[in-house]
Structures are given as C-alpha cells and as structure tokens.
Design an enzyme around this catalytic site. Structure first.
Site, PDB file in Angstrom:
ATOM      1  N   ARG A   1       0.824  -1.225   0.000  1.00 56.55           N
ATOM      2  CA  ARG A   1       0.000   0.000   0.000  1.00 56.55           C
ATOM      3  C   ARG A   1       0.850   1.263   0.000  1.00 56.55           C
ATOM      4  O   ARG A   1       0.452   2.271  -0.602  1.00 56.55           O
ATOM      5  CB  ARG A   1      -0.938  -0.012   1.197  1.00 56.55           C
ATOM      6  CG  ARG A   1      -2.060  -1.004   0.977  1.00 56.55           C
ATOM      7  CD  ARG A   1      -3.048  -0.970   2.084  1.00 56.55           C
ATOM      8  NE  ARG A   1      -4.236  -1.722   1.723  1.00 56.55           N
ATOM      9  CZ  ARG A   1      -5.085  -2.247   2.582  1.00 56.55           C
ATOM     10  NH1 ARG A   1      -4.873  -2.108   3.872  1.00 56.55           N
ATOM     11  NH2 ARG A   1      -6.139  -2.902   2.165  1.00 56.55           N
TER      12      ARG A   1
ATOM     13  N   GLY B   1     -13.102  -4.087  -0.027  1.00 60.76           N
ATOM     14  CA  GLY B   1     -14.496  -3.632   0.059  1.00 60.76           C
ATOM     15  C   GLY B   1     -14.843  -2.643  -1.035  1.00 60.76           C
ATOM     16  O   GLY B   1     -15.924  -2.708  -1.636  1.00 60.76           O
TER      17      GLY B   1
ATOM     18  N   LYS C   1     -19.533 -18.212  -0.324  1.00 55.95           N
ATOM     19  CA  LYS C   1     -20.998 -18.206  -0.251  1.00 55.95           C
ATOM     20  C   LYS C   1     -21.681 -17.442  -1.366  1.00 55.95           C
ATOM     21  O   LYS C   1     -21.234 -16.369  -1.756  1.00 55.95           O
ATOM     22  CB  LYS C   1     -21.410 -17.552   1.066  1.00 55.95           C
ATOM     23  CG  LYS C   1     -21.054 -18.389   2.264  1.00 55.95           C
ATOM     24  CD  LYS C   1     -21.520 -17.685   3.501  1.00 55.95           C
ATOM     25  CE  LYS C   1     -21.363 -18.602   4.709  1.00 55.95           C
ATOM     26  NZ  LYS C   1     -21.698 -17.890   5.933  1.00 55.95           N
TER      27      LYS C   1
ATOM     28  N   GLY D   1     -10.406  -9.159  -2.054  1.00 54.84           N
ATOM     29  CA  GLY D   1     -10.110 -10.138  -1.009  1.00 54.84           C
ATOM     30  C   GLY D   1      -9.273 -11.331  -1.404  1.00 54.84           C
ATOM     31  O   GLY D   1      -8.121 -11.182  -1.818  1.00 54.84           O
TER      32      GLY D   1
HETATM   33  P1  AMP Z   1     -14.962 -15.184  -0.094  1.00 55.28           P
HETATM   34  O1  AMP Z   1     -14.479 -14.322   1.044  1.00 55.28           O
HETATM   35  O2  AMP Z   1     -16.448 -15.342  -0.129  1.00 55.28           O
HETATM   36  O3  AMP Z   1     -14.356 -14.796  -1.408  1.00 55.28           O
HETATM   37  O4  AMP Z   1     -14.463 -16.656   0.261  1.00 55.28           O
HETATM   38  C1  AMP Z   1     -13.119 -17.021   0.296  1.00 55.28           C
HETATM   39  C2  AMP Z   1     -13.018 -18.311   1.035  1.00 55.28           C
HETATM   40  O5  AMP Z   1     -13.798 -19.297   0.396  1.00 55.28           O
HETATM   41  C3  AMP Z   1     -11.624 -18.875   1.091  1.00 55.28           C
HETATM   42  O6  AMP Z   1     -11.159 -18.813   2.411  1.00 55.28           O
HETATM   43  C4  AMP Z   1     -11.771 -20.332   0.632  1.00 55.28           C
HETATM   44  O7  AMP Z   1     -11.116 -21.263   1.451  1.00 55.28           O
HETATM   45  C5  AMP Z   1     -13.260 -20.535   0.730  1.00 55.28           C
HETATM   46  N1  AMP Z   1     -13.736 -21.608  -0.169  1.00 55.28           N
HETATM   47  C6  AMP Z   1     -13.577 -21.679  -1.491  1.00 55.28           C
HETATM   48  N2  AMP Z   1     -14.073 -22.829  -1.982  1.00 55.28           N
HETATM   49  C7  AMP Z   1     -14.563 -23.514  -0.931  1.00 55.28           C
HETATM   50  C8  AMP Z   1     -15.192 -24.788  -0.787  1.00 55.28           C
HETATM   51  N3  AMP Z   1     -15.414 -25.584  -1.826  1.00 55.28           N
HETATM   52  N4  AMP Z   1     -15.544 -25.171   0.454  1.00 55.28           N
HETATM   53  C9  AMP Z   1     -15.312 -24.358   1.508  1.00 55.28           C
HETATM   54  N5  AMP Z   1     -14.735 -23.148   1.437  1.00 55.28           N
HETATM   55  C10 AMP Z   1     -14.362 -22.727   0.238  1.00 55.28           C
END
Ligand code: AMP
Length: 393
Positions: A35, A375, A196, A352
């Site tokens: 940064r 964000g 998710k 992220g």
């Molecule tokens: P996000 O912050 O929603 O982009 O999620 C990132 C996180 O999703 C990472 O820490 C990954 O380990 C997790 N992730 C990705 N694929 C899977 C999966 N198939 N099962 C569980 N966690 C997952």
C-alpha cells in the site's frame, strides 16, 4: 475525472489521503509494503512538480490513542520507499499540525498521525474535516481502499477545497474497473469464487448486465448443483438460496450470459489439508465427502474458456486454496488468466481472497491489474458509486 496531470503543483501543498493501513508485526515492523508503494507515484509526481505533500491515513481501528497503531511506527518505511526525508506530526489537526504543514518546504513530505485517533474521522464530522482542510492548498485522494467510506478525510474534506483531484492509484483503480464494467472488449468473462452465494448476490446481479460468460467456482457451486438436483455430500451449501440460484440461471439465459460450473470436483473426507482425496462428478458427491476444489476436467474446460476471452475479471478462489492439496483449481485458473493476459486480454483481479491467492502463488506480474481495495472493489463491482470518488466530481 480530474487527474494529477491537470493541476500545477508548483508551490502548492497537497494534502493527500493515502491508504497506509499496512500490517505490522509484534516488533511494529511493516510486513507488507504494497500500500505504501502504491502511493509512491502520486507523491513523487507532486514533489517533482515543485510541490510538497502532507500525508493523511488511518492505521487499523484504534480504540483511543493506541501507540501500536501510531503512524510514527511506519515513518521510516515510508522514508525508505520514497527515498526522501519524511517528518512526522504527532497530531493530524490543530495549531501544531497546521504550523508544521505551513513550514513544509518545497519537496518536503509530512506524515500526520493516525486519523482514526479521532472518532470524528469515521463519523464524517464537518468541523474536523474543515480542520484537516487547513493543512494544504490542494486535495488529492489516492486511497482506493477507503473510497467506499464517507469519512471526513475520504469524502467530506473535499468540499473545502477549490482544487481537488484523483491520485494516480485511484485513477488506475477506477480505469481498471471501467475497463471491465463499461468498456471491456468482448468476450467478457467474470470468474466468481469464494465461499458463499449469499455474500455475492448483488455482484452477480450487476455482472449479468455486463458480461458474456460467468464462471462460478468455489463453495458457491454446491448451492447451484443442489438446486439443479445434484448430491452435494458434505460440501458447503446454502439451501435457502437454491431458489435464488435457479432464478439466476434463468435470468442469465434471458440476458444471453453463459454460466459455467465445474463438471468435476476434488473432495476430501474431512475439512483438512491431509484429508483423503477423491474426484467426483459435480452432481454426484457422496455423503461423507466435501468438495474443496475444482477437478481436472473442469480445469481443462475453464482453461479453454479463459483463453477465448478478451476481458477477464476474477473475484474469489476456486476452492480452499489455503490447503495446498486443494489449491490446484485456483492455481490453474490463475495461470490460465496469466496466459490469456500474455496473449492480449485485459485481466483484473479484485476483492479479497483472489488477490491473496495471486500473491501467495506469485502470479502478480501475470495479471493486467490487481486491485488494492477489497471492500471498495466489491462495491464498485456491485455498480455503486463510491462516496470518495463522488466527492471529487
Ligand atoms: P470469499 O471471502 O467469499 O471470497 O471466500 C473465500 C473463502 O472461500 C476462502 O477462504 C476459501 O477457502 C473458501 N472456499 C472456497 N471454496 C470452498 C469450498 N469448496 N468449500 C469451503 N470453502 C471454500
């Protein structure tokens, strides 16, 4: 967009909102300089044009005046990176701060104490914003990472300046997003991964109006496959969002957006790097198995798709990349994007964990642009106008 090049900085004192919210270790040493390095081009441009720079930033979320979160701790690192002496002001507002700023010679750099030592910063207090504005003659915002916050230094203080503009970093971030969301060369592909569906709904909706292809990976996949009648075993899944997933597939069809899901997965018999592994068809994951990565056939089809596209946005990993035994899908997508970029595609990685993955696997130089703002990037992809950017217009 008013940029640095449109302002004559000779004998001007620029107040620059930078994002020096860097990680520190127990010895209070900076462990990731990205940064600070990202603000370098703006500061050097102003100094080379005969101006001086007053730097404003927050560091962490201090409760009171926590000395561990003093910007004094990073003054040496800022000095090292800029290659010029940097003086420090113990407060960011008040008479002493204004006097130090006023005494700054041409070519001088003054770093002010943590803005968030004052609760007025995050509340967007007008009086505090006006006090900050007394530190200089031109306002420059180069803090993309906080551009989605309507704080005193990122938004409100801009009202007190006649002359205000985008810093180089902010300009590049905005142009990179526009290159995908407004004027991307077709075919445009968005790759969305992560844990998710529920946390990505607004992004998916907004992207459906912009892209030709949407690749869905990571933990989101199993809400879609369950909705389509598949067995997800122990994989992460949000049954409450199955109807939404079906709606989304329908919407995509109406808008002519092709949705791509993995065809096979690498699953483990436990959520662990050392879990026993097996490859299954994405629709037939048995009980007791948890899908944690895209499988080899998927990686091949994703590779072919990525190489066909001219504009590529990547947000979110393809699996649990933190476990080395389940990182192949994420690495493979990263490498495919790198190859497409080398062949002339524009690639933007943002938001992220995909940025963390790109850094972890040393792929930074293979991407066209890697966003510095988590964000802020996500809100931009959702189609929102960021308050920090609106304040410069
Ligand atoms: P996000 O912050 O929603 O982009 O999620 C990132 C996180 O999703 C990472 O820490 C990954 O380990 C997790 N992730 C990705 N694929 C899977 C999966 N198939 N099962 C569980 N966690 C997952």
């Amino acid at each position: 967009m008013r940029t640095l090049d449109q302002i004559n900085f000779k004998d001007q004192r620029a107040v620059i909102r930078v994002d020096f919210n860097v990680p520190l270790n127990d010895k209070l040493e900076v462990t990731d300089r990205t940064r600070i390095e990202a603000a370098q081009q703006t500061i050097q441009h102003i100094l080379a044009s005969g101006g001086s720079c007053v730097l404003l930033s927050h560091l962490g979320r201090p409760k009171g005046k926590d000395p561990k979160l003093s910007l004094k701790n990073i003054t040496n690192t800022v000095e090292e990176i800029l290659g010029v002496p940097v003086s420090f002001s113990e407060n960011c507002v008040g008479k002493q701060a204004e006097d130090l700023a006023a005494a700054l010679p041409v070519g001088g750099v003054l770093l002010m104490e943590n803005l968030r030592y004052h609760p007025e910063e995050t509340s967007g207090d007008r009086t505090f914003s006006e006090q900050l504005s007394k530190l200089g003659t031109v306002y420059v915002n180069d803090a993309f990472g906080t551009a989605h916050r309507a704080h005193a230094s990122t938004t409100i203080m801009a009202q007190f300046f006649q002359e205000k503009c985008f810093g180089k970093l902010l300009e590049q971030e905005v142009l990179a997003i526009e290159k995908v969301m407004k004027n991307g060369e077709a075919p445009i592909l968005a790759i969305l991964g992560g844990a998710k569906v529920s946390s990505k709904i607004t992004i998916i909706e907004s992207l459906l109006d912009k892209v030709d292809h949407l690749l869905i990976g990571g933990g989101m996949v199993y809400t879609f496959t369950k909705a389509l009648g598949g067995n997800v075993g122990n994989s992460i899944c949000e049954p409450d969002y199955c109807d939404y997933a079906l709606e989304l597939l329908e919407k995509a069809k109406q808008k002519g957006v092709e949705i791509h899901l993995p065809v096979d997965v690498v699953a483990g018999d436990a959520f662990s790097n050392d879990a026993k592994q097996n490859i299954f068809d994405v629709m037939e994951i048995p009980e007791g198995w948890e899908a944690m990565d895209a499988g080899p056939k998927s990686n091949t089809t994703f590779h072919e798709l990525i190489l066909k596209c001219k504009t590529i946005l990547w947000n979110g990993p393809m699996g649990v990349f933190e476990f080395s035994n389940f990182a192949n899908g994420t690495i493979s997508v990263g490498e495919s994007i790198g190859e497409a970029t080398q062949k002339g595609a524009f690639s933007l990685v943002g938001g992220g964990d995909s940025v963390a993955a790109v850094k972890q696997f040393g792929m930074q130089s293979k991407m066209s642009y890697i966003s510095t703002g988590g964000g802020a990037m996500l809100e931009s992809l959702e189609g929102k106008t960021l308050p920090g950017i609106a304040a410069l217009s």
